[in-house]
Design a protein around this motif. Structure first.
Motif, PDB file in Angstrom:
ATOM      1  N   UNK A  41       0.877  -1.032   0.167  1.00 29.05           N
ATOM      2  CA  UNK A  41       0.227   0.245   0.178  1.00 29.05           C
ATOM      3  C   UNK A  41       0.512   1.539   0.163  1.00 29.05           C
ATOM      4  N   UNK A  42       0.371   2.008  -1.068  1.00 28.59           N
ATOM      5  CA  UNK A  42       0.877   3.667  -1.296  1.00 28.59           C
ATOM      6  C   UNK A  42       0.088   3.885  -0.156  1.00 28.59           C
TER       7      UNK A  42
ATOM      8  N   UNK B  80      -3.737   3.685  -2.680  1.00 27.79           N
ATOM      9  CA  UNK B  80      -3.562   2.925  -4.312  1.00 27.79           C
ATOM     10  C   UNK B  80      -2.533   1.400  -3.724  1.00 27.79           C
ATOM     11  N   UNK B  81      -3.063   0.087  -3.627  1.00 25.19           N
ATOM     12  CA  UNK B  81      -2.994  -1.229  -3.795  1.00 25.19           C
ATOM     13  C   UNK B  81      -2.227  -1.860  -4.099  1.00 25.19           C
ATOM     14  N   UNK B  82      -0.961  -2.819  -4.685  1.00 23.46           N
ATOM     15  CA  UNK B  82      -0.642  -3.877  -4.987  1.00 23.46           C
ATOM     16  C   UNK B  82      -1.306  -4.916  -4.667  1.00 23.46           C
ATOM     17  N   UNK B  83      -1.192  -5.544  -4.676  1.00 21.71           N
ATOM     18  CA  UNK B  83      -2.043  -6.618  -4.816  1.00 21.71           C
ATOM     19  C   UNK B  83      -2.065  -8.248  -6.397  1.00 21.71           C
TER      20      UNK B  83
END
Length: 360
Positions: A125-126, A132-135
């Motif tokens: 998570x930023x 904004x999340x990277x998953x």
């Protein structure tokens, strides 16, 4: 026997075993074909025994096996097995050069294996309200890239006496301390104990690798150690003790130097995939000309100081105030990037005569 006493005995035994194995290799290096000859990438002139990192592998693995068997920690067992595969390839490369495609292929396999066995990992998570999340598969691919790059950059940075060992000890001890601060119950976990055991094994090896080094770590040690730091970092994130950005800050010296060097070489049209000695730390060691005390030891101690006095507080800030993590990462990295550029990391340079090279 109390938990504390048991852990202290385990750590002391691990350090002594790592030292003993490295000392054994030192005495038999020529027979084992573990002598590193100077080349155009080297910061040393004389043939020097290598492969001493096998002591870290043996001691760290045995300590890890004890921590795997007693609590039935199967994920740790798989991680140790993958690390052992990487060490075998590294040892083979220390004895006789292996093609880069073989080494790279094994690195990809072990990193994929680690990510598969770990399963679901927290989203990246930023913070700071960016939302904004990277998953999912994107996170999987990103972590795979990071893992392979970390293994390689750690190996690249293992170019002067003591620097890689001290970096690993710092990251593991700082990570363990911050995990204990964030979640005191972490000290009962085999993940936390293995952090200390790998640090202890590395410290035992450092007794022979501290400038002027009697023996080098070799690929067998650098690849295993880099992978274990990566694995333990992900395990601490999965446990909820630390975040990805904490580890990003703790590894900032190595990440910055290796990445700036790579990008600069690419921009200058250099064959970036070939061996070289244009990292910032290598350039700095040549500026501080003289024996190892003036070169290698000074640079290694400078890295220790930067880690402890600059990066550790920023990493702790990421633990204490996670909402400001993005700003903390930028603040931690910016001076390092500027310093690497100022030192000329990655820039081409004329070949120096042998009498101007830093001895190792």
């Amino acid at each position: 026997m109390s938990l504390l006493l048991t852990l202290l005995v385990l750590l002391a035994t691990t350090a002594l075993l790592a030292y003993g194995v490295a000392a054994w290799i030192l005495r038999r290096a020529e027979a084992l074909r573990l002598v590193q000859m100077p080349n155009h990438r080297s910061s040393h002139l004389r043939p020097t025994p290598t492969g001493g990192g096998l002591g870290i592998v043996v001691a760290g693995s045995l300590a890890g096996i004890a921590l795997v068997v007693l609590p039935g920690w199967m994920v740790g067992g798989v991680a140790l097995g993958l690390a052992a595969l990487l060490a075998v390839v590294g040892l083979r490369d220390d004895v006789a050069h292996l093609p880069a495609r073989v080494r790279f292929g094994v690195q990809v396999v072990v990193c994929v294996g680690l990510l598969v066995v770990l399963g679901d990992l927290p989203a990246l998570a930023l913070s700071g309200g960016l939302g904004f999340q990277v998953t999912g598969w994107v996170l999987f691919g990103l972590l795979l890239l990071v893992g392979v790059w970390w293994i390689n950059l750690f190996n690249f940075m293992d170019g002067i006496d003591g620097i890689a060992g001290m970096q690993a000890v710092f990251m593991l001890l700082a990570g363990a301390a911050m995990a204990m601060w964030a979640v005191p119950e972490a000290i009962y976990s085999p993940v936390w104990m293995l952090m200390l055991c790998v640090a202890a094994a590395t410290a035992g090896f450092l007794l022979l690798n501290w400038p002027p080094a009697k023996i080098f770590m070799g690929d067998v040690g650098s690849t295993w150690l880099a992978f274990m730091v990566f694995a333990l970092a992900l395990l601490s994130v999965q446990a909820g003790w630390l975040s990805y950005v904490v580890w990003l800050v703790l590894g900032a010296v190595f990440v910055t130097d290796a990445t700036v060097t790579l990008l600069t070489r690419m921009l200058h049209g250099e064959r970036w995939y070939e061996a070289h000695r244009s990292h910032a730390y290598q350039r700095l060691s040549r500026r501080w000309k003289g024996d190892r005390k003036a070169g290698h030891r000074s640079v290694t101690l400078l890295v220790v100081a930067v880690n402890g006095l600059w990066l550790a507080p920023w990493a702790w800030a990421c633990v204490q105030w996670p909402a400001g993590s993005v700003a903390f990462v930028v603040a931690a990295y910016l001076p390092l990037v500027l310093a690497a550029l100022w030192l000329g990391a990655g820039r081409p340079e004329p070949c120096l005569p042998d009498n101007q090279r830093v001895r190792s």
